[in-house]
Design a protein around this motif. Sequence first.
Motif, PDB file in Angstrom:
ATOM      1  N   GLY A 171       0.839  -1.192   0.000  1.00 21.64           N
ATOM      2  CA  GLY A 171       0.000   0.000   0.000  1.00 21.64           C
ATOM      3  C   GLY A 171       0.871   1.238   0.000  1.00 21.64           C
ATOM      4  O   GLY A 171       2.027   1.205   0.437  1.00 21.64           O
ATOM      5  N   ALA A 172       0.321   2.346  -0.500  1.00 28.28           N
ATOM      6  CA  ALA A 172       1.066   3.608  -0.550  1.00 28.28           C
ATOM      7  C   ALA A 172       0.193   4.724  -0.020  1.00 28.28           C
ATOM      8  O   ALA A 172      -0.971   4.854  -0.417  1.00 28.28           O
ATOM      9  N   VAL A 173       0.748   5.535   0.877  1.00 27.89           N
ATOM     10  CA  VAL A 173       0.016   6.673   1.423  1.00 27.89           C
ATOM     11  C   VAL A 173       0.878   7.923   1.285  1.00 27.89           C
ATOM     12  O   VAL A 173       2.086   7.882   1.530  1.00 27.89           O
ATOM     13  N   GLY A 174       0.257   9.025   0.862  1.00 24.25           N
ATOM     14  CA  GLY A 174       0.976  10.272   0.670  1.00 24.25           C
ATOM     15  C   GLY A 174       0.344  11.409   1.439  1.00 24.25           C
ATOM     16  O   GLY A 174      -0.876  11.446   1.630  1.00 24.25           O
ATOM     17  N   TYR A 175       1.177  12.318   1.881  1.00 19.24           N
ATOM     18  CA  TYR A 175       0.724  13.515   2.585  1.00 19.24           C
ATOM     19  C   TYR A 175       1.185  14.736   1.798  1.00 19.24           C
ATOM     20  O   TYR A 175       2.379  14.892   1.546  1.00 19.24           O
ATOM     21  N   CYS A 176       0.221  15.579   1.403  1.00 22.62           N
ATOM     22  CA  CYS A 176       0.529  16.820   0.706  1.00 22.62           C
ATOM     23  C   CYS A 176       1.434  16.564  -0.509  1.00 22.62           C
ATOM     24  O   CYS A 176       0.969  16.068  -1.525  1.00 22.62           O
ATOM     25  N   TRP A 177       2.718  16.866  -0.415  1.00 24.80           N
ATOM     26  CA  TRP A 177       3.662  16.685  -1.508  1.00 24.80           C
ATOM     27  C   TRP A 177       3.612  15.263  -2.067  1.00 24.80           C
ATOM     28  O   TRP A 177       3.812  15.047  -3.273  1.00 24.80           O
ATOM     29  N   GLY A 178       3.328  14.281  -1.219  1.00 25.99           N
ATOM     30  CA  GLY A 178       3.361  12.886  -1.637  1.00 25.99           C
ATOM     31  C   GLY A 178       2.130  12.403  -2.370  1.00 25.99           C
ATOM     32  O   GLY A 178       2.150  11.310  -2.952  1.00 25.99           O
ATOM     33  N   ALA A 179       1.049  13.185  -2.388  1.00 23.43           N
ATOM     34  CA  ALA A 179      -0.203  12.706  -2.973  1.00 23.43           C
ATOM     35  C   ALA A 179      -0.111  12.387  -4.463  1.00 23.43           C
ATOM     36  O   ALA A 179      -0.607  11.340  -4.898  1.00 23.43           O
ATOM     37  N   PRO A 180       0.485  13.254  -5.299  1.00 23.98           N
ATOM     38  CA  PRO A 180       0.560  12.901  -6.720  1.00 23.98           C
ATOM     39  C   PRO A 180       1.303  11.588  -6.965  1.00 23.98           C
ATOM     40  O   PRO A 180       0.939  10.819  -7.866  1.00 23.98           O
TER      41      PRO A 180
END
Length: 257
Positions: A133-142
């Motif tokens: 699984g992959a989760v992103g916050y702000c900068w990581g979302a794209p």
Amino acid sequence: MSLCASCLEVGSFSQAKATGQLTKLGKFDAYITGDEKSDKAVIIVPDVWGYSFNNVHVVADKFASHIGARVYIPDFHNNEDFNKQRLASPDPANFKPAVGDFLAKYHPRDAAWPSVREAVDEIRKVQKPKKVGAVGYCWGAPSILHLGSAAAGASKVDAVAFAHPSLTETSDFEALQVPGLFVLAEHDQIFTPEKKEAAQEATKKFAKQGGPLATWVWYPGVTHGFAIRGDESDAYTAQAMGAAANQVASFFGAQLA
């Protein structure tokens, strides 16, 4: 192209003690936590404050504990994230990041995606998990939306999540091919109501055509950045932060089983 004011402020420092290790993942410096023998892995693509920030370590520890996964936060900013810049500043308390220079060097879209795919490939190489699984916050979302699309190729993951995204496009959601959980703040200057509506329509249309479901969660009374850098001394914000982390953990617990 800009980040909102909330992105530029360090916010609140978590008082919790991280239990993982600052180590290496292939060529990447990384924070790694959780059972190294787990058949599940989660990669966190952090915000501009980077992999070295204690707050995101604490969230990673929670994911590892709740999901039973090995959790990785690679350094995608070559030790030049805002946290490292702040600590190296002559006056850390009054540190003001040079946002334009940072985004020119570390853009969160196409320029970041080869490194993000490489990190996923390295996780699969060293751990050999059944699901990722992959989760992103702000900068990581794209980047996590990219990892959930066919464009990621063999690096494609099994489920994705983000909180308070920045610099996403509607086309990112149209290309998504895996289940997603998307956590939104009420007050967000970047993921505007117009962008939210377009993204939700894209994922709803795909689900109606037989594609995977995207779940959207909205937290009233909080601002962009709350899931990582919210003020834990504020009872309401602390509850929202905890609930957001628990929702992501529950989502991956189900999707990676």
